[in-house]
Structure formats: C-alpha cells, structure tokens
Design a protein around this motif. Structure first.
Motif, PDB file in Angstrom:
ATOM      1  N   UNK A  20       6.055 -57.170 -48.150  1.00 35.50           N
ATOM      2  CA  UNK A  20       6.697 -56.049 -48.831  1.00 35.50           C
ATOM      3  C   UNK A  20       8.108 -56.440 -49.244  1.00 35.50           C
ATOM      4  N   UNK A  21       8.370 -56.385 -50.556  1.00 35.04           N
ATOM      5  CA  UNK A  21       9.680 -56.752 -51.056  1.00 35.04           C
ATOM      6  C   UNK A  21      10.683 -55.637 -50.775  1.00 35.04           C
ATOM      7  N   UNK A  22      11.855 -56.047 -50.249  1.00 35.60           N
ATOM      8  CA  UNK A  22      12.877 -55.055 -49.954  1.00 35.60           C
ATOM      9  C   UNK A  22      13.516 -54.549 -51.240  1.00 35.60           C
ATOM     10  N   UNK A  23      13.876 -53.314 -51.226  1.00 39.98           N
ATOM     11  CA  UNK A  23      14.532 -52.729 -52.388  1.00 39.98           C
ATOM     12  C   UNK A  23      15.917 -53.329 -52.571  1.00 39.98           C
ATOM     13  N   UNK A  24      16.205 -53.718 -53.790  1.00 39.97           N
ATOM     14  CA  UNK A  24      17.506 -54.324 -54.079  1.00 39.97           C
ATOM     15  C   UNK A  24      18.617 -53.308 -53.889  1.00 39.97           C
ATOM     16  N   UNK A  25      19.768 -53.818 -53.489  1.00 39.98           N
ATOM     17  CA  UNK A  25      20.915 -52.942 -53.308  1.00 39.98           C
ATOM     18  C   UNK A  25      21.423 -52.407 -54.639  1.00 39.98           C
ATOM     19  N   UNK A  26      22.185 -51.355 -54.586  1.00 45.31           N
ATOM     20  CA  UNK A  26      22.712 -50.743 -55.803  1.00 45.31           C
ATOM     21  C   UNK A  26      23.779 -51.621 -56.434  1.00 45.31           C
ATOM     22  N   UNK A  27      23.710 -51.766 -57.760  1.00 44.17           N
ATOM     23  CA  UNK A  27      24.696 -52.560 -58.485  1.00 44.17           C
ATOM     24  C   UNK A  27      25.631 -51.680 -59.305  1.00 44.17           C
ATOM     25  N   UNK A  28      25.660 -50.404 -58.962  1.00 45.49           N
ATOM     26  CA  UNK A  28      26.542 -49.503 -59.691  1.00 45.49           C
ATOM     27  C   UNK A  28      27.991 -49.889 -59.456  1.00 45.49           C
ATOM     28  N   UNK A  29      28.758 -49.857 -60.512  1.00 47.80           N
ATOM     29  CA  UNK A  29      30.165 -50.231 -60.402  1.00 47.80           C
ATOM     30  C   UNK A  29      30.918 -49.255 -59.508  1.00 47.80           C
ATOM     31  N   UNK A  30      31.875 -49.809 -58.762  1.00 50.13           N
ATOM     32  CA  UNK A  30      32.697 -48.964 -57.914  1.00 50.13           C
ATOM     33  C   UNK A  30      33.482 -47.979 -58.768  1.00 50.13           C
ATOM     34  N   UNK A  31      33.548 -46.734 -58.289  1.00 46.41           N
ATOM     35  CA  UNK A  31      34.255 -45.718 -59.057  1.00 46.41           C
ATOM     36  C   UNK A  31      35.727 -46.098 -59.178  1.00 46.41           C
ATOM     37  N   UNK A  32      36.222 -46.066 -60.417  1.00 46.69           N
ATOM     38  CA  UNK A  32      37.597 -46.459 -60.674  1.00 46.69           C
ATOM     39  C   UNK A  32      38.519 -45.273 -60.465  1.00 46.69           C
ATOM     40  N   UNK A  33      39.486 -45.446 -59.602  1.00 46.30           N
ATOM     41  CA  UNK A  33      40.464 -44.400 -59.306  1.00 46.30           C
ATOM     42  C   UNK A  33      41.858 -45.001 -59.293  1.00 46.30           C
ATOM     43  N   UNK A  34      42.852 -44.153 -59.153  1.00 47.40           N
ATOM     44  CA  UNK A  34      44.228 -44.631 -59.019  1.00 47.40           C
ATOM     45  C   UNK A  34      44.355 -45.521 -57.785  1.00 47.40           C
ATOM     46  N   UNK A  35      43.623 -45.149 -56.721  1.00 49.89           N
ATOM     47  CA  UNK A  35      43.700 -45.918 -55.477  1.00 49.89           C
ATOM     48  C   UNK A  35      43.129 -47.327 -55.654  1.00 49.89           C
ATOM     49  N   UNK A  36      41.986 -47.445 -56.360  1.00 43.68           N
ATOM     50  CA  UNK A  36      41.409 -48.779 -56.564  1.00 43.68           C
ATOM     51  C   UNK A  36      42.303 -49.625 -57.469  1.00 43.68           C
ATOM     52  N   UNK A  37      42.941 -48.978 -58.441  1.00 45.16           N
ATOM     53  CA  UNK A  37      43.877 -49.686 -59.326  1.00 45.16           C
ATOM     54  C   UNK A  37      45.054 -50.222 -58.526  1.00 45.16           C
ATOM     55  N   UNK A  38      45.641 -49.376 -57.693  1.00 40.63           N
ATOM     56  CA  UNK A  38      46.793 -49.784 -56.889  1.00 40.63           C
ATOM     57  C   UNK A  38      46.414 -50.868 -55.886  1.00 40.63           C
ATOM     58  N   UNK A  39      45.229 -50.754 -55.307  1.00 39.89           N
ATOM     59  CA  UNK A  39      44.780 -51.762 -54.338  1.00 39.89           C
ATOM     60  C   UNK A  39      44.607 -53.114 -55.001  1.00 39.89           C
TER      61      UNK A  39
END
Length: 400
Positions: A20-39
C-alpha cells in the motif's frame, strides 16, 4: 493462481507483493504573512553574520588596479578594454591604497572643464591629467570627496554591508596586510551587486518568503505628486524628487544632473511621462572615450543611437512587485537599478500604464535587507530541510 509467461522460453515473471503506497504529504505553499516575511529577513541577516567577505568571492575573477600617477585617459582606456567601470587606486610611492577610480570621477571632470575651460583645452589636458589630481577637482566643484573606506576580507558580510550603507558607497575595497612587509594588499572589491547576488543564490527559501510589495516596504524613491490632483504649477518638476529627461535633452544637461545629484542614471520619458529609456553614466563614457567632448552637445536621442548593441535594456517593475521577486531577478541577470512604472493597478484608478512612478537602486534594496527594520530578535528563522542548509555558491564573474 496461474502464472503468465511472455514467451515459451522466457523465465517466469515474478511479481512483487502488493504494498500500500503511503499518501504523499501536502505540497501547499506556506501561508505568507508579515511574520513569515520578518522571519525570512531575520534569517538572511543571521546568514550574513555567519559568512565573511571571502565567501562571496566568485570562483574566478580578475582585479584591475591602477597606479594613482597614471593619466586619466589611459586609465579610462584600461577600464573600457577590460569591460569594467571602476578600479582601485594604488599609491606606488607609499605602497598604500589610494581610493577608487569610478565613472563618477569622469563625470566630475567633465563638469570641471565645462565651468573653467573649453572642450578643446579639456581634450589637451586630459592627455596629461593624472588620477591623483581627481580629488582636487571634486574640491573645486564643491562635491563631497568619497570616503577612503575599506574592509578586511575576514569581516562578516553583515558588517561589510553596514559599511556600504553608512558611507553610501556602491563598492567596498577589501584589503589585507602582507605578513612580511606589513604593506597593504588589495585583495578584491565587494560590490552591492555581488553581495545581493550572493544572498539570492544562497538564501533561496528565505527569498521566497519575502512577499510584501516594494512600495509598502518603502524600498526606492517615488514620485510625490498625485496626478489626479489636476494641473501642476508652472516650472515645477511633475516627477519630483526624481530627475528626468526627454529624448531632446542634451547629454551635458544630464551629465549635470549626474554630478549635482550624485546619481548614476536618469529615466527618459515622453510627453505623457511614459518611460521610453534610461540614460546612465556609463553611456557618457562611451561618448568621451576617444576625447570627443563635443559629443556632449548631442541630444539623448542622438546619443542613444551610439549606444553599444549589447545594452541589456531597461529593467522595469511595478510598485506591487515583491522584494523576493526582485532578488530572484538579480540571481538571473545583472541588475543595477529598476525603474518603477504604473501598472494595471494604477491604470484602473485612472493612471497611465508605463508612466514613471519611481526608481529603485541596489542601495535601496541592500538598505532594507540589512536594516534597521523593526523586527523582534525573538523571531525564529524557518527550520532547515532534513538535508541541511544549502551549500554556499558563487558566480564565476568579472566584477567591476
């Protein structure tokens, strides 16, 4: 269960047991916020603190050093022959670093002869005028003498960046000392472009998180006038504080803007303010390299016809483009400035698509990336992927 065969003489095909093949992980982009920009910004700064100027050296490069007693005309020919626009100066009598020879020096020299002499005399004098006398020209024009700055190659890239910002310099000579003689040794020159390209190559993940718009971040210089306010007072520059010219402006008028404002490029616009080209200090050098000072009387349109066919073109953007997109562009091509124009967003509000809106230099970009910006030190940079941080990379280039 029967076993199928491909041919009578072929061996039996063994089938792998079903798994049984495992389901691939999600490749959705991380939500862009002010916090991710500053980090991401904090992560880039931490990266620069952990790297030295040595790390930013290209794999292969050449360094042109000029003796301060060399004639200006020969020095200019040397720059053109090697395809560079600046070079460190060396005082051979004292065996010390003597500053930088740049395109700005030629611009100031042209201004000096315009005010004190004639084109004919200028052509004669430049034959014997020496590089060591350039600082006297700047004093006579009332132009600020460039600071005699340099840094050690072992200095962190963050410290080197701060030095560039504090002194408003576009390039930083890197000097070491000879262990036997104790004399200075010019190792290389760190330019704003090389520094930002080094960031764009080695901080790819962080750059993707720098999603906020350029104008919102205050990166660049923008036209202060609101064109919806109606007519402008006569004699006022509608694109203040940005210096502009038209195709009918003379080259020398633009040279005066270069010298007076300390800038290296002027947008060329039409009667509607739409950007049609860009005239740079290096274009002036193309005209005067053979001592043809009379060519400064040409119009910009005439001068552009003499521009080298390998001119890369004008790089434009809109105020809504992100700083991350700009850094990705620097990774792909040599960029020294971007002209900001009105885009579809401004056009929907009654603006004019392509009309001059601002200009962004590498100094503006570096100033934002390095700081100061109100980012709390507790902001943690994003975790590294399982395979660890990216390997340092450098471009194989010849820096000017």
């Amino acid at each position: 269960m029967s076993t199928a065969t491909l041919t009578p003489t072929s061996p039996k095909v063994k089938r792998k047991p079903s798994t049984r093949r495992q389901r691939a992980g999600s490749h959705l982009a991380q939500q862009q916020t002010q916090e991710t920009h500053d980090a991401a910004l904090f992560s880039i700064r931490a990266f620069l603190r952990s790297r030295t100027s040595y790390d930013a050296f290209p794999v292969s490069f050449r360094l042109i050093v000029l003796d301060s007693q060399l004639e200006v005309k020969k020095a200019l020919q040397c720059l053109l022959l090697n395809g560079v626009v600046s070079a460190p100066l060396w005082n051979s009598e004292k065996s010390v670093f003597a500053g930088m020879f740049t395109v700005s020096d030629i611009i100031h020299l042209i201004q000096y002869y315009y005010h004190t002499s004639s084109y004919d005399n200028a052509t004669t004098d430049v034959e014997t005028f020496r590089l060591e006398s350039l600082r006297d020209i700047e004093k006579s024009l009332g132009v600020a003498t460039p600071p005699l700055i340099h840094e050690h190659p072992n200095a962190s890239l963050y410290d080197a960046s701060q030095r560039l910002i504090q002194t408003h310099a576009r390039r930083l000579p890197l000097l070491d000392n000879d262990s036997e003689t104790g004399h200075q040794v010019i190792v290389s020159v760190l330019t704003q472009y090389r520094l930002l390209k080094f960031i764009s190559i080695n901080c790819t993940r962080d750059i993707q998180s720098l999603h906020l718009p350029l104008r919102k971040l205050g990166i660049g210089t923008y036209v202060q006038r609101d064109f919806s306010d109606g007519e402008l007072e006569p004699g006022k520059n509608p694109y203040h504080p940005i210096a502009t010219a038209t195709l009918n402006t003379t080259v020398f008028d633009v040279v005066h803007m270069f010298s007076e404002r300390g800038i290296s490029a002027v947008p060329i616009i039409d009667e509607n303010g739409v950007v049609v080209n860009l005239y740079e200090t290096v274009d002036v050098i193309t005209l005067v390299r053979l001592g043809a000072y009379q060519s400064l009387d040409l119009t910009i349109a005439e001068a552009l016809n003499q521009r080298s066919p390998d001119f890369p073109g004008v790089v434009i953007c809109t105020a809504s483009d992100s700083i991350g997109t700009l850094l990705q562009l620097i990774k792909k091509r040599r960029v020294h400035r971007l002209v900001v124009v009105e885009g579809e967003e401004e056009e929907r509000k009654g603006g004019k698509k392509g009309r001059l809106l601002g200009i962004i230099t590498l100094s503006d970009v570096l100033r934002y990336v390095i700081g100061p910006v109100d980012i709390p030190e507790s902001v943690e940079p994003p975790e590294e992927p399982p395979n660890g941080p990216p390997t340092l990379a450098s471009a194989t280039t010849t820096e000017s």
